[in-house]
Each structure stands twice: as C-alpha cells, then as structure tokens.
Motif scaffolding. Sequence first.
Motif, PDB file in Angstrom:
ATOM      1  N   ARG A   1       0.915  -1.238  -0.103  1.00  0.00           N
ATOM      2  CA  ARG A   1       0.017  -0.077   0.025  1.00  0.00           C
ATOM      3  C   ARG A   1       0.577   1.371   0.147  1.00  0.00           C
ATOM      4  NH1 ARG A   1      -3.110  -3.269   3.809  1.00  0.00           N
ATOM      5  NH2 ARG A   1      -2.145  -1.721   5.434  1.00  0.00           N
TER       6      ARG A   1
ATOM      7  N   ALA B   1       1.352   4.076  -3.136  1.00  0.00           N
ATOM      8  CA  ALA B   1       1.188   5.507  -2.866  1.00  0.00           C
ATOM      9  C   ALA B   1       2.289   6.301  -3.020  1.00  0.00           C
ATOM     10  CB  ALA B   1       0.511   5.604  -1.481  1.00  0.00           C
TER      11      ALA B   1
ATOM     12  N   ARG C   1       2.266   8.824  -6.187  1.00  0.00           N
ATOM     13  CA  ARG C   1       1.689  10.056  -6.061  1.00  0.00           C
ATOM     14  C   ARG C   1       2.432  11.169  -5.169  1.00  0.00           C
ATOM     15  NH1 ARG C   1      -2.417   6.306  -5.360  1.00  0.00           N
ATOM     16  NH2 ARG C   1      -2.413   6.532  -3.040  1.00  0.00           N
ATOM     17  N   ARG C   2       2.973  10.571  -3.926  1.00  0.00           N
ATOM     18  CA  ARG C   2       3.709  11.487  -3.032  1.00  0.00           C
ATOM     19  C   ARG C   2       4.784  12.048  -3.751  1.00  0.00           C
ATOM     20  NH1 ARG C   2       3.689   8.299   0.678  1.00  0.00           N
ATOM     21  NH2 ARG C   2       5.532   7.023   0.281  1.00  0.00           N
TER      22      ARG C   2
END
Length: 530
Positions: free
Chosen positions: A185, A189, A192-193
């Motif tokens: 997970r 992510a 995007r970060r």
Amino acid sequence: MSLLAAGLLLAALLLPDQPDQLRLKAFVRLPAEGILLAAVLLVVPPRARRAAAAAAGVLIGLVTLLKCLDIGFYSVLYRPFDPVLDWALLGNAADYLQDTSGRGGELIAIAGALLLSVAVLVLTSGATVRLTTLMARHHARSVRAVLVLSTVWITCVVLGLHTRVGPVAATLDADLLGDRAKQVRVSLADARRFRSQAADDAFAHTPPSRLLTGLRGKDVLFTFVESYGRSAIEDPAMAPRIGTVLKESDDTLKAAGFRARSGWLRSPVTGGGSWLAHSTLLSGLWISNQQRFRSLTSSDRTTLTGSFRSTGAWRTVGVVPGVLVAWPEGRFFGLDHVYDGHHLDYHGPDFGWSQVPDQFALETFRRREFGKRGRSPLMAEIILTSSHYPWAPLPRMVDWRKLGDGSVFQQIRREGKSQEEVWRHPESVRAEYRTSIEYSLNSLVGFLRRYGNNNTVLVFLGDHQPVPTVTGNDPRQDVPVTVVAHDPEVLDRISGWGWTEGLKPAANAPVWGMDSFRDRFLKAFGPQAG
C-alpha cells in the motif's frame, strides 16, 4: 516420505527472512500457520480437499520464495524485497552476474533460480497434498494431534516462551504477509507522493545568470567513491588505517595549498543502488527506489550538474566506468559528454565488478579533458568504482607515468586475491573492503595533488554504506562528504555549514539528508551568498 514431507513444510514455514537469523534454533518452534492449515484441511469437504491442499502448498512455496528474496536483499541492501518496486533490481543483479561471471555464468544462474523456484512450488504443493491425504486417512488421530498442538501453542504464548530468534509460538509467515501488505500500500502511494514533492523546486525558475556565480572560472569535480560509508571511518577494524590515509592526505594537500571541510550525508540506500544515491544528491529529491528514479529522469527537474550546463560557463562531462550500455540518463543530468566503460582507453583487466581502476579512470579524464590547454572551465561527475563489492581482486597504485593503456594492471590482477578466497571469512571481506577504500582515496588525492591548481574544487563523497558483512548490520546510512579547494573564498562560502576542517568529518559533525545538498550548494554559491 511422509516424514520428509512434514520436515519440508515445517522448514518452509519456519524459514527466517533475514540472514542473521538463519540458525538451527529458528526451526525449533511451533508455526501457527501450520496448525491452522491442518485444522482447515481437516474440515474441508473430501472432494475439494486435494485441490485446497495443492493451493495451500503453492502459497507456502510462494511465501518461501519471498523469504529467499528477503534474505538476498537483507544481505546486500539491508532491507526486505519490495514486491511493487524492486523487480527492476533483479535485472541489475543479472547484469552484475554477466559483468563478473560472463554471459554463460549469468544464464546458468538465471536458469538455476528458475528451476529452484519451480522445484520449491512443486515440492511444497506435493508435500501438502501428501500430508493432507495422510491426515484424512487417520482423521480422529489427526484431530487430536491438532488440538494438542493448538493447546501447546497457546500455552507458549501465555507463558511468553522465547528463543534467541523469537517466540516459540511462531507467527512468522502471518507477520511477514501482514507487513508486506502494508508495504504494498505504501509503495503504490509512493508515486503520488513523489510527484507532489518533485513539483516543489526552489530553483526551477532561477535565471542561469544567477546560478553558481561563486564558482565561475573554477573546475568543479563531483566525485562519488563507491561504498565509502561511515563504517570506513569509525569502525574499529578499519578506522586506524583509513584515518591514517585521511590524515596523510590532508597534510599532503595542505602542503600544496589546498584546504578541506567535511561532514556527513544520509544516503537513501545502503549496500547497493549507487545510481539512486547519485540522483538524490544531484536532484535534491529522495530517490530511494527505481520507480522514483524513472519518474525523475523523465522529468525536467533542475539538477546540480544540469545547473552548471545551463549557465553556459562550463563544459560538463561524466566519467562513469561502470556504465557499459547506452546511458540516456546522462542527457537528463546535463552532461555534454560521457566517458563510459568502453570509452576510457583502458586495455587492462577488470577487477571484480569494477571495469576500470580508479587511478586509470582519473588519468584518462586528465588526458581527455582536464589537462587540455586553452579549455573552458569543467564540471565533471566522476564515479570511482574500485571499491565496489565484492572487493576481490583489487588494483593497487602504480606510477602515474607508467599507466599507459592499462596493461600494467595485468600482473596486479594475477597477483590479486580471488573472490572465493576473500569471502571465506567476514574478517577478510572487511580487510579487503578497507584496502579498496584506501586505494580509491589515494587515487583521488594523488590526482588532485598531481594535477590540481588554484581553480580546482573537488567535492567527493560516498554513495552508500557497504553490505552488512562489512558494517555488522549497522543501520546508519551516513556517508562522508568533503569539499576541497585551493581558493579560500570557496570554503568561506560554506563556513556556516558547521563542517569539520580536513578530510575526516568529526563524529558530531552535522548529518544532512543527501537530498538537501543540491539546494544548500546552489544557495551557498549563488549571488545571495556573495
């Protein structure tokens, strides 16, 4: 055969995922997953039992292979395998095998790994089916055995019974899968970060005329020393000799009019992944995985090396002996010309992974670029590779005037130690690592002492800590960084950094993230620092 099947499954379930836990005591525990699986298979309807057992066996095999990958990654990178981001690194491992063992050795290793993977899946599946059939045949006894084992497991939990490698009542695979689900997970992510972080660029719109004004007319050499980590300077087994090299080098450079300041940077990687550290320093972003690296090199991010090129005041070159294939990233990093491993005029032997000894790479840079008369100022990114794992065999210093085409290293290569000889004992690995760092430092300082001048500025640093065999599983990711200059005004501009005078950073010198260096450097040598 049933005992062998039981032993195989027990070993697979209890196999640790870290190399320092691979000891006999790790396999003298009760795996909760095995007890639960036995209970579930006993209540599955007979028609579906065999298929369920086969599927469960394949799952056990896959988890076993994941733990094997973890063992490999912990051994080199001091972290577990990331199932989202790390597949590209397997290709890098194959390239390493080709460089060190040839194409044949690479193909044999790949074929062996594939056959082993298939064998593990087949064996764990077959063993699970066999034991399930046996339990179904003796259903009542199997139920009692599961109840007894469950009671023993719960008792061990209540009493908190432990061995040196963990609790007797083990939940290794369940914990591993839980941690890995969280990791997936986070990794998903991460893209995007990273896009959000990359969009914040303090120097994206700075006019080239206002960049690096404090270094105009200087030759600036950014040099990475492979695996030059904090352990080389502070580990008791290495510190005395490395400290002597740094002290003697400092004295030599001072006699030639040079001064130095040193500090620490925290690398995004350890054990390997040098290109991630290089791009972190040059981009001002934390490049800790291949996904971030690909995103970076496909962007228009302002890099430290690219800033020199954008001013038009420097010719920018790269010396990258470890690159043996097309390297389009050189254009992203703003390099006018790249000297890779095929274009350094070297006709001597390789030394392990390193294709070109550091001393020769530096001499070629001098001959092809640095020593030319009437040239414009240079900015160079130089990667020194002689201190790259596996530190066998190693080159040694020769008379600079006798380097020739590199043939002088043939005899040195024949006299060197083999990888098999060095890696028999951790002590010998550490000794050869230390020797390789001494060689790299002597090559670099010798180059500067021999060819440097009033306008030479050298920034050299490690890219990451070496593998855990050398560091003793030290979790720190610090590397030394040093700025050397003849012109005192250069060091005056970084006087506020709090760095240590000389080539050896003090233990309490500041530790910055490697991603902070770009902005600090551009600010220090921009017009606002004047």
